[in-house]
Every structure is written in C-alpha cells, then in structure tokens.
Design an enzyme around this catalytic site. Structure first.
Site, mmCIF file in Angstrom:
data_model
loop_
_atom_site.group_PDB
_atom_site.id
_atom_site.type_symbol
_atom_site.label_atom_id
_atom_site.label_comp_id
_atom_site.label_asym_id
_atom_site.label_seq_id
_atom_site.Cartn_x
_atom_site.Cartn_y
_atom_site.Cartn_z
ATOM 1 N N ASP A 110 0.845 -1.197 0.000
ATOM 2 C CA ASP A 110 0.000 0.000 0.000
ATOM 3 C C ASP A 110 0.881 1.249 0.000
ATOM 4 O O ASP A 110 1.988 1.236 0.564
ATOM 5 C CB ASP A 110 -0.904 -0.019 1.234
ATOM 6 C CG ASP A 110 -2.068 0.951 1.114
ATOM 7 O OD1 ASP A 110 -2.295 1.473 0.005
ATOM 8 O OD2 ASP A 110 -2.751 1.187 2.118
ATOM 9 N N ARG A 218 -15.930 3.711 1.062
ATOM 10 C CA ARG A 218 -15.499 3.670 2.461
ATOM 11 C C ARG A 218 -16.302 4.661 3.288
ATOM 12 O O ARG A 218 -16.720 4.363 4.413
ATOM 13 C CB ARG A 218 -14.005 3.979 2.567
ATOM 14 C CG ARG A 218 -13.480 3.976 4.005
ATOM 15 C CD ARG A 218 -12.021 4.352 4.035
ATOM 16 N NE ARG A 218 -11.205 3.346 3.372
ATOM 17 C CZ ARG A 218 -9.950 3.559 2.996
ATOM 18 N NH1 ARG A 218 -9.384 4.739 3.198
ATOM 19 N NH2 ARG A 218 -9.255 2.592 2.412
#
Length: 332
Positions: A110, A218
């Site tokens: 990430d 999200r």
C-alpha cells in the site's frame, strides 16, 4: 427494540471493514471496467498456469484498492502478504519480505510511492527476474550475492501515481485507475452493507447516505454505521428522517461536506473575499496542516465545483459562495 437489535450484532462486526469487504470480483460493486480487465488477467494466468502480471491500483483513498488486492489472492487461492511503502525504508526491509514469499503468493504494498529509493531499485530486478542481489560487507570488500525468489504477484496501491518513478511504473503489467463512484453504485454499496449488518433501512435513507458519501464506498459504509448506531441508541427505525437526523448530528450536510470542508470553504469566502489564497495561508487560517487541506479537503471541493485552483491560489466558485449562504458578488 434495543434488545432485538443487539441480538442481531454478529461477531464479524468486531472487524467492521473486513466484514463488509466483498470476497470476489462478482461481489465487488462498481469499477466495472477494472473488474472486467482483472477478470481477464487472472483467468488467462490460471489457464497458462503461471503467476499473473504485477498489478498497480491507482486512485483516491477509499475506492477499494486494498479490497481488490485481497480479491486477487482469493481468486488465485494463494496467500496474501500485506505491507506498506512507509514500512519499507531500507533495501534490507524489502529483501526480508521478498525472501519469505511462497510460490504464487500475492504481495500487496500500500502507498507504494512512499518506499525508499534503495528499496525501489531492488524491486525492479525482483519484479522482472524474481531475484535480488544482497550486498554483504562494506567498502572495497563488499560482495554481491544473488538470491533467487519464488514467483509472486505484486499488487501495488497508490493515491499519487505521479510520484512513482517511470522504471517502477513500467514494470507493472496492468495499471488500473479507480474512479469515484456514481450515486447509484453507492446505493448498491449501502444496500449490500445494510443487508450484511441486518439493518432495515428505507430506500430514501439509502439515497441520503449515497448522496453524501463523496463518491467513496469507504465513506458510505462509515456513514451507514453511524446511522445504524443512531437508530440503535434512539430506538427509531431506519427511515429517511432518522437518517437525516443522524447525518446532521455528525455534521455531514446534504452535499457530503463535513465540518472541516465547510470551514475551509467559508474561510476562502469570508476571510479572503473568495480568493485567491495560498495553501499555507489557508491552512493556518483554519488551524489544520497544509497536507490535510491539499490531500483530503481540496480534491472534493474542487470536484464538487465549490472551489478551483489557480496559479495564484484557491478561489471559491459561484456555487461555493452560494453554499456558504453569503451573497454572491456581481463579478461572479
């Protein structure tokens, strides 16, 4: 009613985000083109019995990059090793991760653009030839020892693809650019999450959440959780009015702006006459870090048409003035 709702809370909610993550490309909502591309990539690799090409997932936070990496591992039926760019600050850190990978394993990095430069250079050889060179010793007596790696698939995620060096970007066989979600796609996301949480929410409530989620799943899932908490504590159904009341309690307005968004917009309009105003000056005026304004607040305000960026600084648009309720100057 409180007891009834409490009985419906499952152990999986202890890991709320994990409980709502889709487990396959078919369950994943939105990003239709990216899903078709990844399906072709994975199916071709399985037919040829090889590891898939390395994958780069680029896009703003909250659109599903981590979820897609988990889906890649699940589709291949291989383990997933997760790490992040900031955690890899030396070539030795990366060497330790790569040498521990098993054949066919999926490595997810990430924020890959934040890796140390020395680690990036080691990654070039690892991605192409599945080997790395380990330096032993220092100075004139240093020697390089080649180390063979098990074939693996690297899935890199970045919110700032422009910061990736070209040699690294070119070694990814497939680059997926994730886009913000349309409102109907977010409604599907909220509807699916509500079903998994066994939360009965009205269609109007789903539309309210989707419309205030800034195109980001999200955020949609987070708002749904807050609405569900409100319904549980106040013992009210998940109708449109209670959804609006819950979102108002958490300072999320009908356009999806939160407290900080409104403070930044109002500062541009009230204190600086609509702009232009520099980033550092704007950050000081609202008491936030410049990086927070630039990476979190500003992209949404610009995308929503409430603010623009010019060579001289940030400027509020006509819509931005109207949103603050301050009379719009004739010049606009």
């Amino acid at each position: 009613m409180t007891g009834e709702l409490s009985a419906q809370v499952s152990p999986s909610e202890l890991g709320y985000e994990g409980a709502l993550r889709p487990g396959s490309l078919e369950e994943f909502v939105g990003q239709a083109k990216v899903r078709r591309q990844m399906r072709l990539l994975l199916d071709a690799a399985q037919i040829q019995q090889r590891t898939p090409d390395h994958i780069l997932l680029a896009g703003p936070p909250g659109l599903g990059k981590t979820t897609l990496s988990m889906i890649v591992a699940a589709e291949l039926d291989k383990p997933l090793h997760q790490t992040s760019g900031p955690a890899i600050q030396h070539a030795g850190d990366l060497a330790a991760v790569l040498s521990a990978l098993t054949p066919g394993e999926v490595l997810f990095i990430d924020e890959i653009h934040r890796m140390a430069r020395s680690a990036e250079e080691m990654l070039y050889l690892a991605m192409e030839d599945f080997k790395i060179d380990i330096m032993v010793g220092k100075g004139a007596g240093a020697t390089s020892i080649p180390l063979e790696l098990s074939p693996f698939t690297l899935v890199g995620a970045t919110t700032r693809a422009g910061l990736l060096p070209n040699p690294l970007r070119d070694r990814f066989g497939f680059t997926a650019h994730l886009e913000f979600y349309a409102e109907d796609e977010l409604e599907s996301v909220v509807r699916r999450a509500a079903r998994l949480l066994r939360f009965d929410i009205a269609a109007g409530g789903i539309e309210e959440i989707a419309g205030r989620s800034r195109g980001t799943p999200r955020i949609a899932n987070r708002l749904l959780r807050r609405v569900r908490d409100y319904s549980l504590v106040h013992e009210v159904p998940g109708d449109t009015e209670s959804v609006r009341a819950a979102l108002a309690l958490y300072d999320v307005d009908e356009h999806g702006l939160d407290r900080l968004d409104r403070e930044v917009l109002r500062a541009v309009v009230e204190r600086f006459g609509g702009g232009p105003v520099g980033l550092s000056t704007l950050a000081v005026s609202v008491g936030e870090e410049a990086e927070t304004i630039e990476s979190v607040v500003e992209p949404f305000l610009v995308r929503a048409g409430l603010m623009t960026r010019t060579p001289r600084g940030r400027v509020a648009t006509r819509l931005g003035w109207e949103h603050t309720g301050i009379p719009v100057p004739d010049a606009l």
